[in-house]
Write a protein that holds these residues in place. Sequence first.
Motif, PDB file in Angstrom:
ATOM      1  N   MET A 294       0.839  -1.187   0.000  1.00 32.76           N
ATOM      2  CA  MET A 294       0.000   0.000   0.000  1.00 32.76           C
ATOM      3  C   MET A 294       0.884   1.250   0.000  1.00 32.76           C
ATOM      4  O   MET A 294       1.872   1.325   0.717  1.00 32.76           O
ATOM      5  N   GLN A 295       0.507   2.210  -0.802  1.00 34.08           N
ATOM      6  CA  GLN A 295       1.263   3.438  -0.941  1.00 34.08           C
ATOM      7  C   GLN A 295       0.588   4.567  -0.160  1.00 34.08           C
ATOM      8  O   GLN A 295      -0.620   4.760  -0.260  1.00 34.08           O
ATOM      9  N   LYS A 296       1.378   5.296   0.624  1.00 30.60           N
ATOM     10  CA  LYS A 296       0.850   6.409   1.407  1.00 30.60           C
ATOM     11  C   LYS A 296       1.420   7.708   0.841  1.00 30.60           C
ATOM     12  O   LYS A 296       2.624   7.806   0.601  1.00 30.60           O
ATOM     13  N   THR A 297       0.564   8.694   0.643  1.00 26.73           N
ATOM     14  CA  THR A 297       1.020   9.985   0.135  1.00 26.73           C
ATOM     15  C   THR A 297       1.677  10.767   1.270  1.00 26.73           C
ATOM     16  O   THR A 297       1.053  11.009   2.303  1.00 26.73           O
ATOM     17  N   ILE A 298       2.912  11.144   1.051  1.00 27.73           N
ATOM     18  CA  ILE A 298       3.647  11.975   2.016  1.00 27.73           C
ATOM     19  C   ILE A 298       3.487  13.452   1.652  1.00 27.73           C
ATOM     20  O   ILE A 298       3.232  14.283   2.513  1.00 27.73           O
ATOM     21  N   LEU A 299       3.662  13.757   0.366  1.00 26.81           N
ATOM     22  CA  LEU A 299       3.474  15.119  -0.133  1.00 26.81           C
ATOM     23  C   LEU A 299       2.597  15.070  -1.372  1.00 26.81           C
ATOM     24  O   LEU A 299       2.871  14.305  -2.302  1.00 26.81           O
ATOM     25  N   SER A 300       1.567  15.901  -1.407  1.00 27.03           N
ATOM     26  CA  SER A 300       0.697  15.996  -2.574  1.00 27.03           C
ATOM     27  C   SER A 300       1.442  16.696  -3.710  1.00 27.03           C
ATOM     28  O   SER A 300       2.555  17.212  -3.523  1.00 27.03           O
ATOM     29  N   SER A 301       0.806  16.777  -4.848  1.00 27.57           N
ATOM     30  CA  SER A 301       1.390  17.470  -5.991  1.00 27.57           C
ATOM     31  C   SER A 301       1.694  18.931  -5.646  1.00 27.57           C
ATOM     32  O   SER A 301       2.803  19.414  -5.885  1.00 27.57           O
ATOM     33  N   ASP A 302       0.723  19.632  -5.064  1.00 27.18           N
ATOM     34  CA  ASP A 302       0.926  21.044  -4.703  1.00 27.18           C
ATOM     35  C   ASP A 302       2.042  21.195  -3.681  1.00 27.18           C
ATOM     36  O   ASP A 302       2.876  22.101  -3.786  1.00 27.18           O
ATOM     37  N   GLN A 303       2.072  20.325  -2.681  1.00 27.54           N
ATOM     38  CA  GLN A 303       3.107  20.396  -1.648  1.00 27.54           C
ATOM     39  C   GLN A 303       4.491  20.118  -2.242  1.00 27.54           C
ATOM     40  O   GLN A 303       5.472  20.781  -1.899  1.00 27.54           O
ATOM     41  N   THR A 304       4.568  19.141  -3.130  1.00 22.56           N
ATOM     42  CA  THR A 304       5.838  18.795  -3.759  1.00 22.56           C
ATOM     43  C   THR A 304       6.365  19.961  -4.587  1.00 22.56           C
ATOM     44  O   THR A 304       7.545  20.337  -4.467  1.00 22.56           O
ATOM     45  N   LEU A 305       5.510  20.548  -5.399  1.00 20.98           N
ATOM     46  CA  LEU A 305       5.933  21.685  -6.225  1.00 20.98           C
ATOM     47  C   LEU A 305       6.301  22.890  -5.363  1.00 20.98           C
ATOM     48  O   LEU A 305       7.231  23.635  -5.685  1.00 20.98           O
ATOM     49  N   GLN A 306       5.593  23.082  -4.242  1.00 21.32           N
ATOM     50  CA  GLN A 306       5.921  24.183  -3.321  1.00 21.32           C
ATOM     51  C   GLN A 306       7.307  23.974  -2.713  1.00 21.32           C
ATOM     52  O   GLN A 306       8.081  24.914  -2.572  1.00 21.32           O
ATOM     53  N   LYS A 307       7.640  22.731  -2.357  1.00 15.17           N
ATOM     54  CA  LYS A 307       8.968  22.430  -1.804  1.00 15.17           C
ATOM     55  C   LYS A 307      10.059  22.726  -2.834  1.00 15.17           C
ATOM     56  O   LYS A 307      11.112  23.280  -2.503  1.00 15.17           O
ATOM     57  N   ILE A 308       9.810  22.350  -4.077  1.00 14.75           N
ATOM     58  CA  ILE A 308      10.807  22.597  -5.128  1.00 14.75           C
ATOM     59  C   ILE A 308      10.955  24.095  -5.364  1.00 14.75           C
ATOM     60  O   ILE A 308      12.067  24.596  -5.545  1.00 14.75           O
ATOM     61  N   LYS A 309       9.858  24.816  -5.325  1.00  9.37           N
ATOM     62  CA  LYS A 309       9.921  26.274  -5.492  1.00  9.37           C
ATOM     63  C   LYS A 309      10.714  26.908  -4.344  1.00  9.37           C
ATOM     64  O   LYS A 309      11.507  27.829  -4.554  1.00  9.37           O
ATOM     65  N   ARG A 310      10.504  26.403  -3.121  1.00  5.57           N
ATOM     66  CA  ARG A 310      11.264  26.927  -1.975  1.00  5.57           C
ATOM     67  C   ARG A 310      12.754  26.662  -2.153  1.00  5.57           C
ATOM     68  O   ARG A 310      13.590  27.519  -1.866  1.00  5.57           O
ATOM     69  N   ILE A 311      13.102  25.471  -2.655  1.00  2.09           N
ATOM     70  CA  ILE A 311      14.508  25.160  -2.922  1.00  2.09           C
ATOM     71  C   ILE A 311      15.067  26.134  -3.963  1.00  2.09           C
ATOM     72  O   ILE A 311      16.202  26.603  -3.833  1.00  2.09           O
ATOM     73  N   ALA A 312      14.272  26.471  -4.976  1.00  2.00           N
ATOM     74  CA  ALA A 312      14.718  27.431  -5.991  1.00  2.00           C
ATOM     75  C   ALA A 312      15.044  28.784  -5.344  1.00  2.00           C
ATOM     76  O   ALA A 312      16.069  29.407  -5.669  1.00  2.00           O
ATOM     77  N   PHE A 313      14.198  29.227  -4.423  1.00  2.00           N
ATOM     78  CA  PHE A 313      14.476  30.482  -3.715  1.00  2.00           C
ATOM     79  C   PHE A 313      15.770  30.378  -2.903  1.00  2.00           C
ATOM     80  O   PHE A 313      16.579  31.309  -2.883  1.00  2.00           O
ATOM     81  N   GLU A 314      15.979  29.245  -2.233  1.00  2.00           N
ATOM     82  CA  GLU A 314      17.204  29.054  -1.449  1.00  2.00           C
ATOM     83  C   GLU A 314      18.437  29.058  -2.351  1.00  2.00           C
ATOM     84  O   GLU A 314      19.469  29.646  -1.998  1.00  2.00           O
ATOM     85  N   ILE A 315      18.337  28.411  -3.489  1.00  2.00           N
ATOM     86  CA  ILE A 315      19.455  28.398  -4.440  1.00  2.00           C
ATOM     87  C   ILE A 315      19.764  29.817  -4.885  1.00  2.00           C
ATOM     88  O   ILE A 315      20.926  30.236  -4.928  1.00  2.00           O
ATOM     89  N   TYR A 316      18.741  30.569  -5.198  1.00  2.00           N
ATOM     90  CA  TYR A 316      18.939  31.955  -5.621  1.00  2.00           C
ATOM     91  C   TYR A 316      19.559  32.789  -4.496  1.00  2.00           C
ATOM     92  O   TYR A 316      20.491  33.570  -4.731  1.00  2.00           O
ATOM     93  N   GLU A 317      19.075  32.614  -3.272  1.00  2.00           N
ATOM     94  CA  GLU A 317      19.616  33.362  -2.135  1.00  2.00           C
ATOM     95  C   GLU A 317      21.106  33.094  -1.937  1.00  2.00           C
ATOM     96  O   GLU A 317      21.867  34.001  -1.633  1.00  2.00           O
ATOM     97  N   LYS A 318      21.527  31.837  -2.096  1.00  2.00           N
ATOM     98  CA  LYS A 318      22.938  31.491  -1.888  1.00  2.00           C
ATOM     99  C   LYS A 318      23.817  31.796  -3.090  1.00  2.00           C
ATOM    100  O   LYS A 318      25.040  31.800  -2.973  1.00  2.00           O
TER     101      LYS A 318
END
Length: 165
Positions: free
Chosen positions: A1-25
């Motif tokens: 059985m597969q359990k959802t840890i992060l939904s599509s919206d949550q996953t894309l939001q995490k990647i967007k946050r990483i993009a901001f962190e990359i830009y900041e550094k």
Amino acid sequence: MQKTILSSDQTLQKIKRIAFEIYEKNFEEDGIVLAGITGEGYEMARLLEVFLKEISQLSVQLMRIDLNKDHPHTSPIQFDTDKELLIRKVIIVVDDVLNTGRTLAYSLSPFLGISLKRLQVAVMVNRAHHSFPISADYVGYALSTTLNEHIQVKLSGEDIGVYLS
């Protein structure tokens, strides 16, 4: 059985946050190279490229690292970019899951022979079962799991998300 840890919206939001962190550094850089490991690592690098172009003026080059994840020590690691174009660049190696660190350790090894400005690592999920001294500079989600559990990151198609089985 597969359990959802992060939904599509949550996953894309995490990647967007990483993009901001990359830009900041790296905001003072002329550009960066996103080196995605074949599979979902490359898909994540592709998404990071899209988000970085939305939020910054950074020049973003996308490249693929091809390696056999099951047997990285027996097959060559190949780039789809000329290594000469990587000299004095900021390289961010991107993968979906950091588990033992083996895949990332092998994927980082070809960069040791190149005079880089900086080498960073971005992952969607850090499971913290490290057998190699590898850590990520950018992490979407840290998750403690047992060794028997499997994390699957899907970044293309209709069922984008992070799943536990």
